[in-house]
Design an enzyme around this catalytic site. Structure first.
Site, mmCIF file in Angstrom:
data_model
loop_
_atom_site.group_PDB
_atom_site.id
_atom_site.type_symbol
_atom_site.label_atom_id
_atom_site.label_comp_id
_atom_site.label_asym_id
_atom_site.label_seq_id
_atom_site.Cartn_x
_atom_site.Cartn_y
_atom_site.Cartn_z
ATOM 1 C CD1 TRP B 103 24.290 38.371 41.958
ATOM 2 C CD2 TRP B 103 23.888 36.082 42.440
ATOM 3 N NE1 TRP B 103 24.864 37.695 40.992
ATOM 4 C CE2 TRP B 103 24.766 36.161 41.279
ATOM 5 C CE3 TRP B 103 23.697 35.069 43.183
ATOM 6 C CZ2 TRP B 103 25.327 35.253 40.621
ATOM 7 C CZ3 TRP B 103 24.195 33.880 42.009
ATOM 8 C CH2 TRP B 103 25.109 34.118 41.089
ATOM 9 C CG ASP B 172 25.481 38.386 48.593
ATOM 10 O OD1 ASP B 172 26.501 38.488 48.670
ATOM 11 O OD2 ASP B 172 24.832 37.952 47.783
ATOM 12 C CE LYS B 196 31.166 38.201 43.175
ATOM 13 N NZ LYS B 196 30.997 38.087 41.609
#
Lengths: 362, 362
Positions: B103, B172, B196
């Protein structure tokens, strides 16, 4: 717990009760997963089935030709206002817009902000957007013609889509998608935020003609702004709005199985609208704001002759179990949104209330 | 109806059962509205209260200084990968990225695709991203340093955020937001997809330092790509993902009222992770993949010494009510995601299963 009210909200708006009941029943246990739909992986087989079913139901409802793709996106119509010109207009390309109200204006302004060569080919601004233009000064070399199929705020709807020859329509169909059959072949792109006729906010349905995925004039563009990204990855380049897709799939199942498709949905919608417009036209106590021939069956906009009574009308209606009747803040007045899930029973209740209100206050 | 399973999904992932039960109970009737949360207007007072409460809970949980704004966006981290550089980097500006896995790489690639001047100041790619870099070649003139606080796929986490001096971190935080307290002052932007630790997919939480709203180096940008749009309109420039915000508000209420805040959440998360890592380290039948000092308490990645047994392990675990243990397709192996809502009972069940599996197959 209070009774459920008749919901005339302009969006987010009424959903079929049977859909809400299914969502409720499955909330802790989605199928045999032992998990909620909110907790399962978007890459799981179970969610894959939901996504495929949603896509296939959209295809069947609109009777989509093979060369159209169904995409699930985020960001609402407001992001589409930017994505469409970014994906379809290179530096020398031109597009025509038809201005039929607030959202059509916003679509134009976003393209304009991005430096695209766009112009208004027609407008109904001269009469407060109370009608749909019958002619347009169309550019035969335009890459597309942008229209707003139903104008939520002004209460008008395109009854006959304009003839644009070889130039594809790009259409904001937020407030009347799946309310009636559509001649898809005229369209290059149809987009709709889900929160009126389709499901929860946060989901956008886009239907795109395949060749237009490859126009891609801008070399530099965020990956998520490119329609091709969604098509190449079956709307799963990144985690999609799973719950929205799940609800929309159920709403489309209701349209297919309970209603029986878009011809039948359109007939029901016409009957609901005719009932309400007939009541409006039977008195001058209430006054419709849109030209009769362009009236929307989705959003019935009206004023009270004595506009000072409007807040009283809206307040008393809510107390009588009729919610969401306030007009958009930019225009005032009253509005009854009659999306697919708002039934004739709701319309009858509203007409009865209006009749009673007029007797008391008229 | 099957039993609910222990859910180790990497995202979308487990939510607190009490939250799901509340969502279920309210599905047909949100408060006294007579409507579902899916059917009420985003401009209604009732939804306004939900939005304000969600914003305030995020402020309290992170103990946010006054000069930070809480924004609710759509599009997930993948859209943030583009928005951050578009909002913070002009043609001559530079930014540093630290590469700790898939990511982080995607965030860099998106900035790079948009023609921004970005470079890697550190990377752990040399050892398959199994660790967090301890030093970085930081550019003191960089506009920001981008990091990924927790690496879902590789099972690593920044235990101590890097010292970047006056240069703000852009982070992030998808897979560990609200799992522990955070020294917010080090950050210019924190963003996290909800799916999440926070709620359903389709919602992104962003926390931004106010002055960075005004950097806006790109004159031409879609309105919805600009952080300032969300700040100016309290995340209501257009219809927000209402249901996601509604669920996230409940999850944050659970964190505040049931758990007692982020210090307590962090202690619970440490205890869960220690229990599982202790079991991994007690045998060579199982082998953790991340360097011990950089191990993530959120995503515990491991292999079986005999990798051929991994599919059997995952299949038998699921049959025993332990779901979501498959490693990411790009790396294989096993992964147990232990987000906030996954309890110690789930970890104990997993450890017992692992012990039993080793006895049978070891």
């Amino acid at each position: 717990m209070t009774e459920r009210i008749h919901n005339f909200n302009p969006g987010p708006a009424a959903l079929p009760l049977s859909v809400l009941e299914e969502v409720q029943a499955e909330m802790l246990h989605f199928k045999n997963s032992g998990m909620s739909i909110l907790e399962i992986s978007h890459r799981s087989e179970l969610f894959g089935e939901v996504l495929a079913s949603a896509r296939n139901r959209a295809r069947r409802l609109f009777n989509l030709p093979d060369n159209y793709r169904v995409l699930f996106i985020q960001g609402g119509a407001s992001l589409q206002f930017a994505m469409a010109p970014m994906n379809f207009l290179g530096p020398e390309d031109r597009a025509d817009y038809i201005n039929t109200g607030t959202w059509a204006t916003k679509a134009f302004e976003q393209a304009s902000l991005l430096g695209k060569k766009v112009r208004y080919a027609a407008s109904s601004e001269e009469k407060a957007f109370s009608f749909i233009p019958k002619t347009a000064d169309l550019d035969p070399k335009a890459r597309y013609v942008h229209i707003t199929s139903n104008n939520t705020i002004r209460g008008t709807q395109w009854q006959h889509y304009p003839d644009t020859g070889e130039v594809p329509l790009v259409c904001d169909m937020c407030s009347d998608i799946f309310s009636r059959p559509v001649p898809v072949e005229k369209f290059g792109l149809i987009y709709a935020g889900a929160q009126k006729n389709l499901g929860p906010s946060g989901l956008t349905l886009a239907i795109i003609r395949e060749d237009m995925l490859h126009w891609n004039p801008d070399a530099v563009m965020p990956t998520l702004m490119r329609y091709k990204t969604y098509s190449d990855h079956y709307s799963m380049y990144n985690t999609p709005p799973c719950f929205g897709i799940y609800v929309a799939e159920k709403v489309m199942a209701w349209l297919e199985n309970e209603i029986g498709g878009l011809e039948k949905m359109a007939a029901l919608n016409r009957a609901k609208a005719e009932r309400l417009y007939r009541a409006l036209d039977a008195t001058d106590f209430y006054q419709g704001t849109a030209e009769k021939e362009d009236r929307s069956p989705m959003n019935v906009t009206f004023r009270l002759k004595n506009t000072e009574l409007e807040p009283v009308f809206i307040r008393e209606a809510l107390a009588a179990g009729l919610g969401g009747l306030k007009g958009h803040k930019s225009v005032g007045g009253c509005r009854a949104s009659l999306y697919n899930a708002t039934g004739m029973d709701a319309v009858e209740s509203l007409v009865n209330f209006m009749d009673d209100f007029e007797k008391r206050k008229g």
